[in-house]
Enzyme design. Structure first.
Site, PDB file in Angstrom:
ATOM      1  N   ASN A 103       0.802  -1.220   0.000  1.00 54.27           N
ATOM      2  CA  ASN A 103       0.000   0.000   0.000  1.00 54.27           C
ATOM      3  C   ASN A 103       0.837   1.272   0.000  1.00 54.27           C
ATOM      4  OD1 ASN A 103       0.448  -1.360   2.553  1.00 54.27           O
ATOM      5  ND2 ASN A 103      -0.447   0.441   3.502  1.00 54.27           N
ATOM      6  N   HIS A 125     -13.665  -0.310  -0.541  1.00 48.45           N
ATOM      7  CA  HIS A 125     -13.339   1.115  -0.700  1.00 48.45           C
ATOM      8  C   HIS A 125     -11.954   1.385  -1.285  1.00 48.45           C
ATOM      9  CE1 HIS A 125     -10.701   2.043   2.889  1.00 48.45           C
ATOM     10  NE2 HIS A 125     -11.136   0.845   3.221  1.00 48.45           N
ATOM     11  N   THR A 163     -26.197 -10.332   9.824  1.00 48.55           N
ATOM     12  CA  THR A 163     -26.953 -10.075   8.605  1.00 48.55           C
ATOM     13  C   THR A 163     -26.069  -9.414   7.560  1.00 48.55           C
ATOM     14  OG1 THR A 163     -28.920  -9.791   9.940  1.00 48.55           O
ATOM     15  CG2 THR A 163     -29.011  -8.935   7.683  1.00 48.55           C
ATOM     16  N   CYS A 194      -2.841   3.499   7.333  1.00 51.67           N
ATOM     17  CA  CYS A 194      -2.951   2.840   8.631  1.00 51.67           C
ATOM     18  C   CYS A 194      -1.960   3.393   9.647  1.00 51.67           C
ATOM     19  CB  CYS A 194      -2.714   1.331   8.478  1.00 51.67           C
ATOM     20  SG  CYS A 194      -3.572   0.617   7.084  1.00 51.67           S
TER      21      CYS A 194
HETATM   22  C1  LIG Z   1      -7.078  -0.327   3.328  1.00 49.81           C
HETATM   23  C2  LIG Z   1      -6.303  -1.532   3.634  1.00 49.81           C
HETATM   24  C3  LIG Z   1      -6.664  -2.360   4.681  1.00 49.81           C
HETATM   25  C4  LIG Z   1      -7.845  -2.059   5.581  1.00 49.81           C
HETATM   26  O1  LIG Z   1      -9.038  -2.241   4.910  1.00 49.81           O
HETATM   27  P1  LIG Z   1     -10.441  -1.876   5.592  1.00 49.81           P
HETATM   28  O2  LIG Z   1     -11.447  -2.324   4.616  1.00 49.81           O
HETATM   29  O3  LIG Z   1     -10.409  -0.399   5.750  1.00 49.81           O
HETATM   30  O4  LIG Z   1     -10.520  -2.588   6.861  1.00 49.81           O
HETATM   31  C5  LIG Z   1      -5.912  -3.479   4.905  1.00 49.81           C
HETATM   32  N1  LIG Z   1      -4.854  -3.779   4.135  1.00 49.81           N
HETATM   33  C6  LIG Z   1      -4.474  -2.994   3.113  1.00 49.81           C
HETATM   34  C7  LIG Z   1      -3.310  -3.383   2.298  1.00 49.81           C
HETATM   35  C8  LIG Z   1      -5.184  -1.851   2.836  1.00 49.81           C
HETATM   36  O5  LIG Z   1      -4.793  -1.082   1.826  1.00 49.81           O
END
Ligand SMILES: *Cc1c(COP(=O)(O)O)cnc(C)c1O
Length: 407
Positions: A156, A206, A245, A331
């Site tokens: 990321n 997302h 759910t 993160c």
């Molecule tokens: C965004 C991301 C996450 C976290 O995803 P969420 O859907 O926000 O929990 C985990 N790992 C990577 C590599 C990410 O880019």
């Protein structure tokens, strides 16, 4: 021509939703509101139909089958379910896991907790200077009691894409479950759980123009059949692996997001990579002492991560209010630690502090790229003009030999 600001170049932290995804979600809020587990009436059947369709769409993007998809609230939940689920289910087989040093923060945090509270042992495998993991290093880290290997498909921060097929082969040969956090890779580069030998894989809506708060975990059903201890107990939904759910509109959106990515990927990745290259080359042509972090041969099409020597990444971002960028991963922005990913490449702490991630996407335009290039050049020139260290380096003084007061 004026350009609408602020400009978004932080697609790896989250993406805007594609309007087509919103269209696909809309029917399931008010009109088709049924519970997909209601088997006795048409309200339930209609909701179930939407969920089934989404399951097919998600599976198709990654080369799995619909029955192997478990819907979750996102990648973080998928990571927790995969790693904790394996640790619990295969506790008798062993208590050792292998992870790459550049894996995502949630993966590392889950492992840290299992190490601390649940007697798990973890071997962390290093990367080369471009952020790539050697399959050979994974192989050497395996033990008879290893139950899981985790290597994120694409990073990321630096966008480095791993040789998944090679690592998958090593895991298959050893009979060890192979998990990957593919939330940055899916929809951007081809993913095939069969060809790559992947047993568990997580994605997030997302990060791929879908909704927030929804994701999926792929759980292999054949060769081998992977079993997971559920981490959320309840009504036994999702074949007992994830009770609660299903978020029907969210899941419909995730499915549509996957279908769009599958349909657009070939062309979109070319277009976005060309924009990324234009950005990178525009900056490199005008600024000296800029390093590209990552692997330019194996990199996500929409990412570039640059270190600007003698500049604090945070200062640069603060000076560019019209551009949304990131100086770490989404993160880790809560902490001021230099990025552990950049540090793992062998980059100095100073240079790690000077790194900036640019991530582009579906809605990025050439005008936006040119605007950002201009802003970055101005900011770099401005900050370096105020930097005594940069001045000294330009005068030919070797900074490593300087005796600093207070050292
Ligand atoms: C965004 C991301 C996450 C976290 O995803 P969420 O859907 O926000 O929990 C985990 N790992 C990577 C590599 C990410 O880019």
């Amino acid at each position: 021509m004026t350009i609408a600001t602020p400009i978004y170049m932080d697609y790896q932290s989250t993406t805007p939703m594609d309007p087509k995804v919103l269209d696909a979600m809309m029917p399931y809020f008010v009109d088709t509101f049924g519970h997909p587990a209601s088997r006795n009436h048409s309200f339930g059947w209609a909701a179930e139909e939407a969920v089934d369709k989404a399951r097919e769409q998600v599976a198709s993007l990654i080369g799995g089958t619909a029955r192997e998809i478990v819907f979750t609230s996102g990648a973080t939940e998928g990571i927790n379910l995969a790693i904790k689920g394996v640790a619990e289910m295969y506790a008798e087989k062993g208590r050792h896991m292998v992870v790459s040093v550049v894996d995502s923060r949630p993966v590392l945090d889950v492992l840290k907790r299992l190490e601390r509270d649940h007697n798990l042992e973890v071997t962390t495998v290093p990367v080369d200077k471009n952020g790539r993991v050697a399959a050979e290093d994974i192989k050497n880290a395996l033990r008879p009691d290893t139950i899981l290997v985790s290597v994120m498909m694409a990073n990321n921060e630096i966008g480095t894409v791993q040789d998944m097929a090679a690592i998958g082969t090593v895991c298959k040969e050893a009979g060890v479950i192979f998990f990957t956090d593919a939330s940055e890779a899916a929809g951007k580069v081809p993913v095939d759980v069969q060809a790559m030998g992947i047993d568990l894989l997580t994605i997030a809506g997302h990060k791929m123009y879908g909704p927030k708060g929804v994701g999926a975990l792929y759980v292999r059903r054949k060769k081998p059949r992977v079993r997971l201890a559920p981490q959320i107990d309840g009504g036994g939904h999702e074949r007992g692996m994830r009770s609660g759910t299903i978020n029907v509109p969210g899941v419909a959106g995730l499915g549509e997001a996957c279908a769009l990515c599958e349909q657009l990927m070939a062309e979109e990745s070319k277009r976005v990579a060309a924009l990324r290259d234009r950005l990178e080359q525009g900056i490199l042509a005008e600024c000296d002492e800029v390093e590209v972090n990552g692997d330019t041969d194996h990199r996500l099409p929409h990412n570039t991560n640059l270190s600007f020597a003698y500049i604090e990444g945070e200062s640069m971002l603060m000076g560019m209010k019209d551009v949304a960028l990131s100086s770490g991963s989404a993160c880790t922005t809560a902490t001021l630690e230099p990025s552990y990913v950049i540090r793992a490449l062998g980059v100095s702490e100073e240079l790690a502090h000077s790194s900036i991630r640019f991530s582009l996407g579906r809605f990025t335009t050439e005008e936006e790229v040119d605007f950002v290039v201009k802003q970055v050049i101005e900011s770099v020139n401005h900050l370096r003009a105020m930097s005594p260290l940069y001045e000294m380096a330009k005068e030919g003084i070797d900074l490593s030999t300087v005796q600093w007061k207070g050292d």
